[in-house]
Design a protein around this motif. Structure first.
Motif, PDB file in Angstrom:
ATOM      1  N   ILE A  29     -57.287  34.154 -40.222  1.00 42.35           N
ATOM      2  CA  ILE A  29     -56.591  35.437 -40.238  1.00 42.35           C
ATOM      3  C   ILE A  29     -56.239  35.747 -41.685  1.00 42.35           C
ATOM      4  O   ILE A  29     -55.288  35.196 -42.245  1.00 42.35           O
ATOM      5  CB  ILE A  29     -55.314  35.378 -39.377  1.00 42.35           C
ATOM      6  N   ILE A  30     -57.024  36.600 -42.284  1.00 42.18           N
ATOM      7  CA  ILE A  30     -56.863  36.819 -43.721  1.00 42.18           C
ATOM      8  C   ILE A  30     -56.818  38.310 -43.999  1.00 42.18           C
ATOM      9  O   ILE A  30     -57.600  39.076 -43.461  1.00 42.18           O
ATOM     10  CB  ILE A  30     -58.005  36.103 -44.494  1.00 42.18           C
ATOM     11  N   GLY A  31     -55.866  38.740 -44.794  1.00 42.45           N
ATOM     12  CA  GLY A  31     -55.744  40.169 -45.076  1.00 42.45           C
ATOM     13  C   GLY A  31     -54.444  40.433 -45.817  1.00 42.45           C
ATOM     14  O   GLY A  31     -53.738  39.500 -46.209  1.00 42.45           O
ATOM     15  N   THR A  32     -54.142  41.701 -46.019  1.00 34.51           N
ATOM     16  CA  THR A  32     -52.858  42.032 -46.622  1.00 34.51           C
ATOM     17  C   THR A  32     -51.778  41.876 -45.542  1.00 34.51           C
ATOM     18  O   THR A  32     -52.090  41.838 -44.354  1.00 34.51           O
ATOM     19  CB  THR A  32     -52.832  43.490 -47.093  1.00 34.51           C
ATOM     20  N   PHE A  33     -50.534  41.802 -45.945  1.00 33.16           N
ATOM     21  CA  PHE A  33     -49.452  41.728 -44.965  1.00 33.16           C
ATOM     22  C   PHE A  33     -49.565  42.878 -43.966  1.00 33.16           C
ATOM     23  O   PHE A  33     -49.391  42.695 -42.769  1.00 33.16           O
ATOM     24  CB  PHE A  33     -48.087  41.793 -45.662  1.00 33.16           C
ATOM     25  N   HIS A  34     -49.881  44.057 -44.493  1.00 33.30           N
ATOM     26  CA  HIS A  34     -49.948  45.209 -43.592  1.00 33.30           C
ATOM     27  C   HIS A  34     -51.061  45.065 -42.570  1.00 33.30           C
ATOM     28  O   HIS A  34     -50.862  45.360 -41.390  1.00 33.30           O
ATOM     29  CB  HIS A  34     -50.153  46.498 -44.408  1.00 33.30           C
TER      30      HIS A  34
END
Ligand code: ATP
Ligand code: MG
Length: 729
Positions: A89-94
């Protein structure tokens, strides 16, 4: 050694290895730019999955931009080599918060088809609401309005409730809500993240209160957290990022393994040295060690140019020259131009456009693609040619005049049936010469007449020589009057909230553009003789010429979008360049008012911005400053005090020697590059020449062994090989 035989530790130094394989539940890496924090974090993810056996879907990695997450995912994939990275699960906080809300949000009453948006609100209130949500608490109850008066907290509280109510009624979440509601979800239903075993965060210095809460909630079951960051690169204070979250982490996660990385693998030592002298002006910063690993290289270049146009010309000619000297080994994609604010890009964009050099804009739209510029241009098109239906249809309800999509479509159809233009049709309606088959209400007609047809007809007359109204209005006056009549500033303020200032700056830049155009073109027209009674070019022609210039420039821009794979020069805001690196970096407009920015409260943050920009450069760094800027009415500038404070020895001395050492040092820096970066530089023997050892390089000749005097470094390789990325192939 990974299961597939890859040795991830081969590309890591001792401290990095320790960080990657630390068994401590919490690991904090605080280190300077280019010390391999992101590289280490990526390697740790690989290690956790491959060596520690954590299932990829139990790992959360938060990065600062979407681009950074894609890159990181690709690198993890590269190392693992079996597609396991797809589960992470990788991404910006948003984006991570959004994923959880879409999946589990129903439990707290959120429709999975949630829309997120920034609704239009008065900017002062908007900014306050955003800050309040970002902090995760409501401790700031007094704020000041534009004129510096403090605003009653109760009124804001009421406004907040009202705003929140509206969002809920329309099933909208604003960007802050994505985080706030996700916190609510995970507090109430911790089982949503009960599988998560470990959380890793890049650019930790720029997390705010609510992101901190999220991090804690993600990791609530196992309390395994890895953060990397650099307080010296904290540049999002205006988004409520707080350095105190660092102390909070150390307090709330006792036993944290604190690791420092002290070697800079990115920049030449000369560049690093000058950058460090800038950041060291901040007396209160937390000091850390950062030593160069790379060669000495060439000191940064500081140049004062006459005007922004000269500055842009100089930058572009340097780009061309260096590319040529290197025999294209340093190609366009090796150059970045980093700007304090996006409105500064226009000169550089137009020079690049003129030279046919393709570029990409990061962190903003290309100048002519920016909404506010497109609107003004459409107005100008209609003034020039009222029968331009496309342009007229785009502005008929911008700013809002209460005309819906359906009405516009019906009007267009009606115009087509009667074989007249949309303008003629609306004009007739407004004069009462035509009763609507389409239902435009009287009120709407009045609005159209008063706010669109009349003022535009008026402007139209005034720009035309044949109107017999004395001197025709020039382009600058036209744009100014247009902006004024449309109450464009209010419109932008009401539409874009906190973002309005940069939009308005673009509009002002557009005014400057017309001024320059007038200066360059008006004289020509006056010189044109009247032949056979044909009048000289009128200002209407100037308008036509201006518009066609613009569309030529913007056509070029659109063309370039399609040419994928072609190396592009990068133009980026400094904010959006965080975490990235290029062989050659230009930082233009280094003057007081630009950096530090005119409206910045926190000069330390502005200094950190400059530091971030400078530390993006690997081999060559150029700072420049126009002595005069036409923007904002025109003024002489003074060199940014951050740079002015530096000793002159921080920069390459001016003189004929200026371009000689450059190529040799670039070759040196790049030859030491390790194949880490999925880029291999082949065939460049390493060099040992000292910085100011001047090679008799003829700038017009591609560099070759016979031109380089004592320290011969052989022919430049024709092509630099970039490794194929398995994810892409
Ligand atoms: P920033 O603070 O700007 O985000 P960073 O600390 O995250 O920088 P990275 O981007 O991870 O630094 O690394 C900077 C450069 O150094 C990259 O090109 C990376 O591949 C290289 N690098 C990192 N570690 C090593 C190493 N041990 N040996 C050689 N090169 C390295
Ligand atoms: Mg980084």
């Amino acid at each position: 050694q990974l299961a597939n035989g890859n040795d991830i530790f081969k590309s890591l130094n001792k401290a990095q290895c320790r960080a990657v394989s630390s068994e401590a539940p919490t690991v904090a890496i605080l280190a300077g730019p280019g010390s391999g924090k992101t590289h280490t974090l990526t390697s740790r993810v690989v290690w956790l999955i491959d060596h520690a056996g954590i299932p990829p879907q139990d790992v959360i990695v938060a990065t600062f931009t979407n681009k950074a997450s894609n890159e990181m995912k690709a690198r993890i994939g590269n190392a693992l080599g079996d597609g396991r990275e797809r589960g992470v699960i990788i991404g910006t906080f948003h984006s991570i918060a959004r994923r959880y809300l879409v999946k589990y949000g129903r439990r707290i009453g959120i429709d999975p088809k949630l829309r997120s948006d920034t609704p239009l609100e008065p900017p002062v209130a908007r900014a306050w609401i955003s800050r309040r949500k970002a902090k995760g608490t409501s401790d700031e109850h007094t704020i000041r309005d534009k004129k510096g008066r403090s605003v009653e907290s109760q009124a804001l509280e009421k406004c907040f409730q009202e705003y929140q109510g509206q969002l809920e009624r329309s099933n909208l979440l604003d960007y802050d809500d994505l985080l706030v509601r996700c916190v609510e979800l995970l507090r109430t239903f911790p089982q949503c993240v009960s599988n998560i075993q470990t959380v890793l965060i890049d650019e930790y210095q720029d997390t705010n209160g609510v992101q901190y809460d999220l991090m804690k909630l993600f990791a609530q079951k196992h309390r395994r957290v890895t953060i990397v960051g650099d307080p010296d690169q904290s540049i999002y204070g205006w988004r409520s990022a707080e350095i105190k979250n660092l102390h909070r982490l150390l307090r709330e996660y006792p036993g944290t393994d604190e690791i420092s990385l002290e070697e800079n693998y990115r920049s030449s030592s000369c560049i690093l040295d000058t950058a460090l002298q800038v950041i060291q002006q901040d007396q209160e910063r937390y000091k850390k060690v950062l030593l160069p690993v790379r060669d000495k290289g060439t000191r940064p270049v500081l140049r004062k140019l006459k005007s922004s146009t000269d500055e842009a010309d100089w930058i572009v000619s340097e780009i061309k020259r260096i590319r040529l000297l290197s025999g294209n080994m340093i190609d366009f994609d090796d150059f970045a131009i980093l700007l304090r604010s996006a409105s500064l890009s226009r000169h550089i964009e137009s020079t690049l456009g003129r030279e046919g050099i393709a570029y990409r804009m990061v962190g903003g739209f290309k100048f002519y693609e920016r909404t506010e510029i497109k609107i003004i241009l459409d107005y100008m098109r209609v003034i020039h040619q009222p029968d331009n239906n496309d342009a007229f249809a785009r502005i008929i309800n911008v700013p809002k005049r209460g005309i819906g999509e359906i009405t516009i479509r019906a009007l267009l159809e009606e115009a087509e049936r009667s074989s007249i233009s949309l303008w003629q049709l609306v004009d007739k309606h407004c004069r009462g010469q035509r009763r609507a088959k389409t239902n435009i209400r009287q009120q709407t007609e009045n609005a159209l007449s008063g706010s669109l047809i009349k003022p535009l007809s008026n402007l139209r007359e005034r720009v035309r020589l044949d109107a017999g109204l004395g001197t025709p209005m020039n382009l600058v006056e036209l744009v100014q009057k247009l902006v004024h009549d449309l109450k464009f500033q209010d419109y932008l303020e009401a539409t874009y909230g906190a973002e309005y200032e940069s939009r308005w700056a673009n509009v002002q830049e557009f005014v400057t553009l017309t001024e320059e155009f007038m200066r360059q073109n008006h004289g020509d027209d006056e010189a044109l003789p009247t032949i056979d009674g044909v009048a000289q070019a009128s200002d209407d022609d100037l308008l036509a010429r201006f518009l066609s210039n613009v569309s030529l420039a913007s056509d070029k821009q659109t063309e370039e979008k399609d040419q994928e794979g072609k190396p592009l020069v990068t133009i980026s805001t400094i904010h959006a360049a965080k975490g990235l690196e290029w062989p050659v970096v230009f930082i233009p407009a280094v003057y007081n008012g630009s950096i530090p920015h005119l409206r910045a409260d926190d000069h330390n943050e502005e200094r950190r911005l400059l530091y971030v920009a400078m530390t993006r450069a690997k081999a060559l760094l150029y700072l420049s400053c126009p002595q005069y800027t036409a923007s904002g009415g025109g003024k002489t500038t003074e060199l940014s005090s951050f740079v002015d404070l530096l000793p002159s020895s921080a920069f390459l001395p001016k003189g004929p020697s200026f371009d000689r050492p450059i190529m040799s040092s670039v070759a040196k820096i790049l030859s030491r590059e390790l194949p880490l970066d999925s880029v291999i530089y082949k065939g460049i023997p390493s060099m040992t020449a000292p910085e100011d050892n001047l090679f008799p390089v003829d700038p017009n000749q591609p560099v070759n062994s016979h031109t380089t005097g004592e320290a011969s470094y052989g022919a430049w390789p024709r092509k630099r090989q970039k490794l194929q990325h398995p994810a892409k192939s």
